[in-house]
Design an enzyme around this catalytic site. Structure first.
Site: not given
Ligand code: TEU
Ligand code: CA
Length: 556
Positions: A98, A200, A257, A329-330
């Site tokens: 990542d 990311d 992403e 994972h989000d």
């Molecule tokens: O996520 C970026 C992001 O904007 C979305 O994931 C969402 O806004 C966030 O998860 C809130 O629900 C990336 C990563 O995938 C995430 O795990 C991190 O928290 C984020 O960047 C910061 O690095």
């Protein structure tokens, strides 16, 4: 379209903290990933994307990096990573890490030096502004709630920008020294044998400056980041430079992403000479979003899901390769998010697998998705780890929800749903560890686990292996990978039907409801390549699909 090494591959995302624990500290680790390579190879996976395992205070579960050249001791050592890279290579598998470079951790030496001397070299690694009484430079809202401005430690007269958590100060990409440091790190990893990166939150690196306020979209008087990003321009200068200085010379795979990309930019992002090899299609996972917060989201229906997929496929056409997913994972677990609760069965889980996996693009499987892991039941905010969900819970309370209403509204979208430990078997802690895991195991691990499904020829796990095998099939593989996507009977409600046409004509059909559906066939079906049910009623004119039945037909 020029053929690329990664086009015919299958990607599997690993959230290392929850994947497999080999030293019994309740935290997944890199040796745990190495130990499971044969399981992943047998699943039909080629590329592994590993979420961050660098040194971090874990303010945002590792997406707050304090050393880009090391491995967090909880996950292992650089030598463990080298062993994983070698073990993967020996199996013709590839590893992505990542790349988290919109921000670093506030415990990174760069930020510590900026706090020691805000006017020195490292002050310009970040966005630091003087404080003028209570007026902030702008009213943007952090993705985790509250203003994006925080007083600079040791300097009450200054403040720094963080679009995520306050422990994640944004790196100033306008500063060429920052970009040089980032490119140096990317090349250091690629020279070490890494095959590429998932990138990311990259759309956030280009801010619309000078700072200005946008219309408030909540009672807090702040504005979603989306409003600023909509107006920002010029990100291509940075992304093109990064591509030319790092990914391209290494023929590395990169997947961005990217949320809210501008349609006219698609070609620049993932076209023939795009900034990235691919980018995720988040159209379904962001469907129904509300600027007010998760409590105000509109749930997605199967018909909405179909339309999101079809519109994304039509937007991209053959301009490039999207990366298709149902969870990460989000996100909540795909089967809990896209299938109505009362219709969650083995058949509907298999149907969802077919519908997304057969789309044109690169299929991503998230750890546990292959065995149909589901959302967890949460009764109290005390059970929640995810900082995003905790923030959304308070947003719901501020909107007048009771604690019970707020947890009920928010937990279906909590990132914890995807972060409970991988369910390997029915032994305590689901075989993930012999120590209590950092996050509780979903109690349904006794019914949903990999070991049981390995033994069951009708399981979801075995069904995913049929899908990955079809993508690699010598006869049909090219059609699955490169076949043109053409909707079929698009207007028929709860029918998700589409062709994949190249060397063969494949017809993918899914009945996304309990009631049967009669579907006229467009021609002669030569062979049924896949069927998620034991039953099949078809003649030369029509097929009757049972409840949540999905088929892949080879047509004349
Ligand atoms: O996520 C970026 C992001 O904007 C979305 O994931 C969402 O806004 C966030 O998860 C809130 O629900 C990336 C990563 O995938 C995430 O795990 C991190 O928290 C984020 O960047 C910061 O690095
Ligand atoms: Ca461990």
């Amino acid at each position: 379209m020029t053929r690329k090494w990664w086009h015919d591959k299958v990607v599997y995302q690993i959230y290392p903290k929850s994947f497999y624990d080999t030293n019994q500290d309740g935290i997944g680790d890199i040796p745990g990933i190495t130990a499971k390579l044969d399981y992943l190879k047998d699943l039909g996976v080629d590329i592994l994307w590993i979420s961050p395992c660098y040194p971090s205070p874990f303010a945002d579960q590792g997406y707050d990096i304090s050393d880009y050249y090391q491995i967090h001791p909880a996950f292992g050592t650089l030598e463990d990573m080298d062993r994983l890279l070698a073990a993967a290579k020996s199996r013709d598998m590839y590893i992505l890490l990542d790349l988290v470079v919109n921000h670093c951790s506030d415990e990174h030496p760069w930020f510590e030096k900026a706090c020691q001397d805000p006017d020195g070299e490292y002050g310009n690694f970040f966005y630091i502004e003087d404080r003028q009484d209570e007026k902030l430079p702008c009213n943007w809202r952090s993705y985790f709630g509250g203003p994006v401005w925080e007083p600079l430690p040791g300097h009450p007269d200054k403040q720094y920008l963080h679009v995520f958590h306050k422990k994640q100060p944004d790196l100033n990409w306008e500063n060429p020294k920052v970009r040089e440091e980032i490119y140096k790190n990317i090349n250091w990893w690629l020279d070490r044998g890494l095959n590429g990166f998932r990138i990311d939150a990259i759309i956030n690196i280009k801010k619309c400056l000078p700072y200005r306020d946008y219309p408030a979209d909540q009672e807090d008087g702040l504005s979603s980041m989306d409003n600023m990003l909509e107006e920002a321009s010029g990100i291509g200068e940075f992304l093109g430079e990064m591509r030319d200085r790092t990914f391209k010379p290494h023929n590395a795979f990169s997947v961005g992403e990217v949320f809210h990309e501008k349609p006219e930019e698609l070609e620049d992002f993932i076209g023939e000479n795009g900034y990235f090899s691919s980018m995720f299609d988040f159209s379904a996972s962001t469907f129904g979003d509300s600027p007010k917060g998760w409590y105000d989201r509109t749930p997605i229906t199967p018909e909405d899901y179909k339309n999101c997929c079809f519109q994304a496929q039509e937007r991209i056409g053959d301009k490039g390769f999207l990366s298709n997913l149902i969870e990460n994972h989000d996100l909540p677990r795909g089967v809990s998010y896209y299938i109505p609760r009362e219709e969650l069965t083995l058949e509907s889980k298999k149907l969802l697998a077919v519908m997304y996996f057969m789309l044109r693009g690169l299929p991503f499987i998230y750890q546990g998705q292959e065995i149909g892991m589901e959302n967890i039941e949460v009764r109290s905010i005390d059970q929640v780890d995810d900082i995003s969900a905790v923030n959304q819970y308070h947003t719901a309370l501020n909107a007048g929800y009771s604690p019970e209403e707020a947890i009920g509204a928010v937990s279906p979208y909590s990132r914890d749903n995807a972060r409970t430990p991988m369910q390997w078997n029915a032994s305590p802690y689901a075989g993930f560890s012999t120590a209590r895991p950092w996050l509780d195991v979903n109690p349904n691990y006794t019914e949903i686990n990999a070991a049981a499904q390995e033994q069951d020829e009708n399981s979801l796990l075995r069904f995913y292996k049929k899908l990955t095998a079809l993508r690699k099939d010598p006869e049909y593989g090219n059609t699955v990978v490169y076949g043109e996507f053409i909707p079929y009977l698009r207007e028929q409600r709860n029918l998700m039907g589409y062709y994949r046409k190249y060397e063969h004509t494949l017809l993918v059909l899914g009945n996304m409801q309990t009631e049967c559906q009669n579907i006229p066939l467009p021609g002669v079906c030569k062979k049924v390549l896949l069927n998620n049910c034991h039953k099949l009623s078809m003649d030369h004119e029509k097929i009757t699909l049972e409840s949540w039945q999905a088929v892949i037909l080879l047509m004349e």
